[in-house]
Design an enzyme around this catalytic site. Structure first.
Site, short mmCIF file in Angstrom:
data_model
loop_
_atom_site.label_atom_id
_atom_site.label_comp_id
_atom_site.label_asym_id
_atom_site.label_seq_id
_atom_site.Cartn_x
_atom_site.Cartn_y
_atom_site.Cartn_z
N LEU A 20 0.82 -1.32 -0.07
CA LEU A 20 -0.02 0.09 -0.05
C LEU A 20 0.84 1.16 -0.01
CD1 LEU A 20 -2.78 -1.07 2.79
CD2 LEU A 20 -3.03 -0.97 0.05
N GLY A 32 7.45 3.80 3.56
CA GLY A 32 8.14 4.66 4.32
C GLY A 32 9.42 4.74 4.77
N ILE A 92 7.32 -0.88 5.34
CA ILE A 92 6.53 -1.00 4.31
C ILE A 92 5.16 -1.35 4.64
CG2 ILE A 92 6.21 -2.13 1.91
CD1 ILE A 92 8.98 -2.79 1.62
N VAL A 93 4.10 -0.78 4.11
CA VAL A 93 2.77 -1.19 4.44
C VAL A 93 2.05 -2.15 3.46
CG1 VAL A 93 0.43 -0.45 5.17
CG2 VAL A 93 2.70 1.10 5.79
N ASP A 106 4.79 15.36 12.09
CA ASP A 106 4.65 15.36 10.67
C ASP A 106 3.34 15.21 10.15
OD1 ASP A 106 6.24 15.02 8.36
OD2 ASP A 106 6.48 13.15 8.35
#
Length: 629
Positions: A312, A315, A319-320, A433
């Protein structure tokens, strides 16, 4: 004859089964067709005085309370959370709260609610968080608290409660925090399984001779025996008498302090290791509060062995992946990279501890985690509409463009989430952030603030935290770039940049390449605003379909949030009110009378945001943070 009896018996059982199903389906409805949860909530409203009219949209004729303010529902449309913190409420808490059988969280802290805590609260078998701190509750703690088998966090501090802490609480095995400080409680104390048990400020428990002992926080996941407490008190008394007898020896005192500090540090590190060193041999059904502990095999199977087609987003920390659990639930699984490094462990620890404490409809809820010797994974609910950043990109997948109304609602939802973190959550949280890539959209396009990987927990006494700069260039506040000092006003600056992303549809730093524009977006927007060319900054994808008045108001709020001097920026509570149309005119007029801020106190300081980026002497770790995209 036997055949007829058999057929009759089959029909009778079928009718009974049908009636049973109907009874379950309408279990939440009264004979008049009114939802029992609606009736309970209205009884709660009736016993409370609401000067801010925060509950004005609670309506007895409603069949679904899920759209009511401060009420959160689960996927089954049952009320799962009731949150009314810091709303100037008074009155009493109705016993009808015990009828909200699916409640998982009650947060009523920092009001002026008085009277006893209802005994019926013990019927809430799914309750995980109960925060009634900072009120005027009196009377004894109900023994029914011991019936809350799912309870994880219990905050009853800063009230006027009396009597003993119920012995029945020792039966609750999943307690993480119990805070009954600053009341009028008496002993004896029960043996609790809580990692943290706070009792300071109870005169009958903590006399003059044991006040220092009472201020201790017990971090171990072990029982808290009253006799051990007494032994520790007498031991410290003997130490003080011995010190008086032998005289003041600076070297001896220093050695004792050093030993105690090392012991506390060792116990803390030991607890941390016990807590986070989880492997596949652990029972996956064992929960930390409301968090589920998954096995690595379970998440590996859910993501099809972390197949690249299920990614998805990527980052700075991992990883997602999109995953499907055995029961069919779709989740987002974030797999941390370099999990054995110091940074990866800090990220994992911060997310697990911080996100589990922050519960709000506009905050991403952490469902669970997995930790093995070589892996760290976090499990979130899947956000079907991705991130705001992904929806503002070119329409690559044929998805409809975010219209102006949805963009305005995203701004409001994000503001509510940040307001909770800054002013209603205890301890306070700085996100650090805030940007479009970290604001997710659920199935109803409701904004959900994600990525708490760089959040900083604040003690009430702290106004800022000095640390290494982390974040995304283009969203970092000037004072953070210059000094490395972050505060809640750092998030306000990031929120202002987010508003500009919603207005322009462009990234803060990569902005304007297609239009051959130079510089960062903030400088460009300020220039257009000074020239009165507001229409030129609006996202072309909107095809001029937007509210001109709301555009001007949103730009003004964004410019107020992005002032270089942090003391001039509004708080998130003020930002939310201005977005809702209250107080913006006065705040904007006042800002125009203030000379261009020179908070660094030097001549020739940068007056453009791009100059701060170029002149920053600190290393900026630009990264995408955690959470599903």
């Amino acid at each position: 004859m036997e055949m007829k009896l058999c057929v009759f018996e089959t029909l009778r059982l079928g009718v009974l089964c049908l009636l049973t199903c109907l009874g379950v389906a309408y279990a939440t409805l009264s004979p008049s067709g009114v939802n029992y949860e609606v009736v309970a909530l209205m009884a709660i409203k009736g016993d409370l005085k609401d000067p801010r009219n925060i509950m004005d949209n609670w309506d007895l004729s409603s069949v679904d309370p899920c759209s009511w303010r401060m009420v959160t529902c689960n996927l089954d449309r049952s009320v799962s959370a009731l949150g009314l913190p810091s709303q100037n409420l008074s009155g009493t808490l109705s016993s009808a709260i015990g009828n909200l059988s699916n409640l998982q969280s009650i947060t009523l802290q920092n009001n002026a609610i008085f009277g006893p805590i209802p005994d019926s609260i013990g019927k809430l078998q799914k309750l995980q968080t109960l925060d009634l701190s900072g009120n005027i509750f009196n009377g004894q703690l109900p023994s029914s608290l011991g019936d809350l088998n799912s309870l994880n966090f219990l905050r009853l501090n800063n009230n006027s409660l009396s009597g003993p802490v119920p012995q029945s609480l020792s039966q609750v095995e999943g307690l993480t925090l119990v805070d009954v400080s600053y009341n009028n409680l008496t002993g004896p104390l029960p043996k609790l399984s809580a990692r943290t048990f706070r009792i300071i400020g109870n005169p009958l428990l903590c006399g003059q001779n044991s006040v220092n002992n009472c201020s201790n926080i017990y971090p171990e996941p072990l029982s808290f025996p009253p006799d051990g407490f007494t032994d520790q008190s007498s031991s410290n008394d003997k130490t003080r008498h011995l010190a008086v007898a032998l005289g003041t020896s600076l070297s001896g005192i220093f050695v004792i302090i050093l030993i105690v500090a090392l012991l506390i540090w060792w116990r803390y590190r030991k607890n941390q290791q016990i807590f986070f060193d989880v492997n596949d041999q652990y029972d996956p059904e064992v929960c930390l509060g409301h968090l589920r502990r998954y096995t690595f095999k379970e998440l590996r199977a859910a993501t099809d062995h972390f197949n690249a087609k299920n990614i998805l987003g990527r980052g700075g920390y991992g990883i997602v992946y999109k995953g499907t659990l055995n029961d069919g639930t779709i989740v987002a699984v974030k797999r941390l990279k370099d999990s054995n490094t110091f940074g990866g462990e800090i990220q994992f620890q911060t997310e697990v501890e911080t996100i589990s404490l922050a519960v709000h409809r506009n905050l991403l809820r952490l469902w669970g985690f997995c930790s093995t010797e070589n892996e760290r994974l976090l499990v979130y609910p899947f956000m079907p509409n991705g991130s705001v950043a992904s929806r503002l990109k070119d329409n690559m997948e044929g998805r409809p463009v975010l219209d102006w109304t949805r963009r305005k609602n995203i701004a409001l939802g994000t503001a509510r989430g940040l307001l909770y973190l800054h002013e209603q959550c205890d301890p306070k949280i700085i996100h650090r952030d805030v940007k479009a890539a970290n604001i997710l959209l659920d199935e109803d396009f409701e904004a959900v603030v994600g990525d708490f990987g760089l959040a900083k927990l604040l003690d009430h006494r702290d106004s800022h935290v000095t640390t290494a700069i982390r974040g995304t260039v283009g969203h970092i506040a000037p004072e953070y770039l210059s000094t490395g000092q972050s505060s809640s006003k750092t998030d306000v600056f990031g929120f202002g940049i987010l508003l500009l992303e919603l207005i322009t549809g462009q990234k803060a730093l990569d902005f304007g390449r297609a239009a051959n524009q130079k510089g960062v977006m903030l400088d460009w927007v300020k220039k257009l605003h000074q020239e009165g060319k507001l229409n030129l900054m609006v996202d072309k994808a909107l095809n001029n379909d937007f509210d001109r008045v709301e555009l001007q108001e949103m730009i003004q709020v964004a410019l107020l949030c992005t002032q270089f001097n942090p003391s001039y920026r509004p708080k998130m509570s003020e930002v939310l009110r201005m977005l809702e149309g209250e107080g913006l005119v006065e705040r904007w007029e006042a800002s125009q009378k203030v000379e261009t801020p020179r908070f660094r106190g030097l001549e020739g300081i940068p007056q453009r945001y791009s100059d701060y980026i170029e002149e920053s002497s600190l290393v900026v770790e630009a990264m995408e943070l955690s959470g599903p995209r």
